[in-house]
Structures are given as C-alpha cells and as structure tokens.
Design an enzyme around this catalytic site. Structure first.
Site, short mmCIF file in Angstrom:
data_model
loop_
_atom_site.label_atom_id
_atom_site.label_comp_id
_atom_site.label_asym_id
_atom_site.label_seq_id
_atom_site.Cartn_x
_atom_site.Cartn_y
_atom_site.Cartn_z
N THR A 1 47.82 -49.13 -22.04
CA THR A 1 47.49 -47.69 -21.86
C THR A 1 45.95 -47.41 -21.72
O THR A 1 45.17 -48.34 -22.40
CB THR A 1 48.06 -46.91 -23.36
OG1 THR A 1 47.66 -45.62 -23.02
CG2 THR A 1 47.33 -47.45 -24.51
N LYS B 1 48.79 -30.64 -20.26
CA LYS B 1 47.88 -31.61 -21.12
C LYS B 1 46.75 -32.07 -20.29
O LYS B 1 45.77 -32.46 -20.67
CB LYS B 1 48.55 -32.83 -21.53
CG LYS B 1 49.21 -33.98 -20.50
CD LYS B 1 49.84 -35.03 -21.04
CE LYS B 1 50.21 -36.17 -19.89
NZ LYS B 1 49.14 -36.59 -19.32
N ASP B 2 46.78 -31.77 -18.90
CA ASP B 2 45.37 -32.48 -17.95
C ASP B 2 44.70 -31.07 -17.50
O ASP B 2 43.59 -31.39 -16.85
CB ASP B 2 46.23 -33.02 -16.78
CG ASP B 2 46.90 -34.24 -16.79
OD1 ASP B 2 46.75 -35.02 -17.80
OD2 ASP B 2 47.97 -34.32 -16.02
N THR C 1 54.43 -47.03 -10.75
CA THR C 1 53.38 -48.13 -10.64
C THR C 1 53.22 -48.84 -12.23
O THR C 1 53.05 -50.03 -12.38
CB THR C 1 52.24 -47.69 -10.41
OG1 THR C 1 52.25 -47.00 -9.05
CG2 THR C 1 51.23 -48.58 -10.42
N ARG C 2 53.10 -48.07 -13.37
CA ARG C 2 52.90 -48.55 -14.63
C ARG C 2 54.29 -49.16 -15.12
O ARG C 2 54.06 -50.41 -15.72
CB ARG C 2 52.72 -47.33 -15.48
CG ARG C 2 51.29 -46.62 -15.20
CD ARG C 2 51.03 -45.57 -16.13
NE ARG C 2 49.91 -44.57 -15.84
CZ ARG C 2 49.41 -43.90 -16.61
NH1 ARG C 2 49.52 -43.97 -17.78
NH2 ARG C 2 48.58 -42.86 -16.03
N VAL D 1 53.78 -43.06 -12.81
CA VAL D 1 54.74 -43.80 -13.72
C VAL D 1 55.52 -44.87 -12.98
O VAL D 1 55.59 -45.91 -13.75
CB VAL D 1 55.90 -42.52 -13.95
CG1 VAL D 1 57.16 -43.27 -14.84
CG2 VAL D 1 55.14 -41.55 -14.80
N ARG E 1 46.72 -47.76 -15.45
CA ARG E 1 46.51 -46.52 -14.63
C ARG E 1 47.61 -46.63 -13.60
O ARG E 1 48.19 -47.59 -13.41
CB ARG E 1 45.35 -46.39 -14.03
CG ARG E 1 43.81 -45.99 -14.95
CD ARG E 1 43.89 -44.74 -15.47
NE ARG E 1 44.11 -43.65 -14.57
CZ ARG E 1 43.39 -43.55 -13.87
NH1 ARG E 1 42.22 -44.14 -13.82
NH2 ARG E 1 43.55 -42.55 -12.72
N ARG F 1 43.34 -41.67 -26.98
CA ARG F 1 44.09 -41.16 -27.92
C ARG F 1 45.27 -41.96 -28.56
O ARG F 1 45.44 -42.46 -29.63
CB ARG F 1 44.77 -39.81 -27.60
CG ARG F 1 45.90 -39.32 -28.37
CD ARG F 1 46.53 -38.02 -27.85
NE ARG F 1 47.16 -38.47 -26.71
CZ ARG F 1 48.53 -38.88 -26.53
NH1 ARG F 1 49.20 -39.29 -27.85
NH2 ARG F 1 49.10 -39.20 -25.52
N ARG F 2 45.91 -42.61 -27.44
CA ARG F 2 47.00 -43.66 -27.61
C ARG F 2 46.55 -44.99 -28.34
O ARG F 2 47.03 -45.51 -29.28
CB ARG F 2 47.83 -44.05 -26.54
CG ARG F 2 48.84 -42.81 -25.97
CD ARG F 2 49.31 -42.99 -24.74
NE ARG F 2 50.01 -41.96 -24.49
CZ ARG F 2 50.61 -41.53 -23.03
NH1 ARG F 2 49.83 -42.07 -22.21
NH2 ARG F 2 51.55 -40.67 -22.93
N CYS G 1 40.69 -33.43 -21.92
CA CYS G 1 41.89 -34.36 -21.81
C CYS G 1 41.84 -35.67 -21.70
O CYS G 1 42.64 -36.54 -21.41
CB CYS G 1 42.83 -33.59 -20.52
SG CYS G 1 41.85 -33.68 -19.16
N SER H 1 52.29 -37.25 -6.59
CA SER H 1 52.94 -38.04 -7.39
C SER H 1 54.23 -37.59 -7.43
O SER H 1 54.67 -36.26 -7.57
CB SER H 1 52.29 -38.24 -8.71
OG SER H 1 52.56 -37.44 -9.62
#
Length: 304
Positions: free
Chosen positions: A125, A81-82, A152-153, A150, A147, A129-130, A240, A11
């Site tokens: 999202t 974070k991953d 793509t979203r 960045v 999913r 968590r969010r 995660c 990515s």
C-alpha cells in the site's frame, strides 16, 4: 440537444463511476444525450512514486478541471476521497451519490485475515493512512509501496510481489471483484479515508442549468456524513495524501464521527470521536479535528 460531456480518468474504475453517473442521469432524463471524455491525469502518469511524495493537491483532478474551463467537458466524476478539501473558486460539487462500502479490504491469496499474516509478511500500500494503521497493529510487517489501477495491483499480488495488499472495498465491488476481498477492515477499529466510497460530481460554479440537473442525484445522508469527515480533514489542514482517516455514520441521536491521525513510520496513532447534531456535520467535523490537535495530531502532521 447539446450532449452533457463527462470528464473522467481512463481507469476501469473511473469509467465505471462515470457510466454509473450517466445511467443515473438517463434514468431521470430519458432524452438526455451524454458523452464521456476520458483523459489521463498526473496521478495516473506517475506510478513509480507514492502519492504522498508528489506533493500538490488534486493529483487526479487538474486535467479534468482544465477540460471544464476550456469547455471540453461540462462535469467531472471523481472518487470523493481524491477531491481536495477546498476547490478552486471556478468549481463546485454539484452532487454526492449514495455511498458504497466505505471499508478497506484485506486481500491475500494465502491468508484470511491481517492477524494471520506471518512475521515480516510483505504488504502493499502506498497510502500513509493505511501504513500508519498497519504499523500500529502489526509493527513486524514489511510495508511496501503499491501504485497503479486496481487490476495492476491485484496482478502484482498474484505474481508474488506481496503477501497481501490493502484496497478499498467499494472499488473492488464496483468492478465485480468483490470475491477477492478476504476480510473487511471496518470502522471504527480501522478507519477509511474521508469520503471513501462516495462518488462526487464536480461542475463549473455558476453553471445553473447543470447544477439543477445534478442536484436530484445527491443522497442527503451521504452528504451529511462526508461533510463531517471532510470538515475534520480541513480543520487539520489535511489533504487526500496525508495519514488522516475518518468515518461518520448516522445514529439514533444524530451523527457519530471517528477520526484518526497516524505516523506511517512509527505506527503512532491519535484517535478522537464525538457525536453531533444531524444537521450540523461541519461543526462535528471541526470539533473532532480540534480534539485530534489537542491530543498531538499536529506534531504528527507538521513534518509532512
């Protein structure tokens, strides 16, 4: 001289992070030769389901770790974070770079803030968590999975599939897309994923020469803070992909840590925070984790 081979996802954000690590290494070692080894992970391949539903830990790591074991790569660069709370014995974290903005970003083409969204607005999202924090603040919203990388979203937002989406500020800033951020969802009112905004470099355990090369890249303050956050997550037996949030920062008296566990279905949120000694981040993380369990976090996490 044998080049240092960096395993990375394909990515744009992952490649940026790998190039950033390469630049930091070159700045300290002018003669070093570096090669990027881009590859696709299971987390990249499966984009039609939420990450939480895929189970398994390390959805973005396994292929990169296999490349290191097979001597096709020497190190791997990750969004911290991953990274699972516990690595397999063959691997270790060789460096943690200075943290970027840890906050989440509210992004919308027609609304400036989360509280300005109309009732029933579609928010994208796939992060539990969010979702938990969104439901706690705005139970009227229509939360939908989102999913992809960045760009793509953002494209899905721009074509009208969503009224707003939530992404990490750090990723947007690194890709030169910071102008898309309408509002920062900032700690301690809104909490990010543990270690969000930090870049970790993984290497083979026992590879002393590579460890020596990486060690100077570590930012001590970032390491202390993310260590507290990850210790809290580990105390909760989290990963995660579960609805656990944490943020630690240095204060005059030491370290301050805020933690949260939420229910993405109901919006029930359990919070805890504490202050600890600056040189004992693991103890602080364990203490906040225990406080969350005492307040009911275990009941929220048990079905996940």
């Amino acid at each position: 001289m044998k080049p240092l081979r960096i395993a990375t996802r394909k990515s744009a954000l992952a490649l940026w992070q790998a190039e950033h690590v390469a630049a930091r290494l070159r700045a300290r070692n002018a003669d070093i030769a570096i090669e990027l080894v881009p590859m696709t992970t299971r987390g990249d391949d499966i984009v039609d389901r939420p990450l939480a539903s895929l189970g398994g830990k390390g959805l973005f790591l396994k292929e990169l770790e296999t490349a290191m074991l097979e001597d096709r790569a020497d190190i791997a660069v990750h969004s911290f974070k991953d990274v699972p709370m516990e690595l397999d014995a063959e691997f270790t974290i060789g460096a943690v770079l200075e943290r970027a903005d840890a906050a989440d970003a509210f992004i919308s083409n027609h609304h400036a803030r989360l509280d300005e969204l109309p009732n029933g607005a579609r928010v994208g999202t796939s992060s539990l968590r969010r979702q938990a924090q969104l439901r706690a603040l705005r139970p009227d919203l229509d939360l939908r999975d989102l999913r992809g990388n960045v760009n793509t979203r953002l494209a899905k937002l721009d074509t009208g599939d969503y009224d707003a989406i939530i992404l990490a500020c750090a990723g947007l800033d690194r890709l030169g897309l910071g102008a898309r951020i309408r509002a920062r969802l900032a700690p301690p009112q809104w909490l990010p994923a543990p270690a969000q905004g930090a870049i970790a470099i993984e290497c083979r355990a026992g590879d002393a020469s590579t460890a020596e090369l990486l060690a100077p890249l570590t930012d001590a303050a970032t390491l202390r803070c993310v260590s507290a956050e990850r210790a809290m997550n580990l105390h909760l037996h989290g990963s995660c992909t579960v609805p656990i949030a944490a943020y630690c920062m240095e204060i005059e008296s030491g370290l301050a840590l805020w933690g949260l566990v939420g229910d993405a279905s109901t919006g029930l949120v359990v919070r805890a925070d504490a202050v600890g000694e600056i040189d004992r981040p693991i103890d602080l993380g364990n203490r906040v984790g225990a406080m969350l369990l005492d307040r009911g976090a275990g009941e929220i996490l048990a079905p996940i």
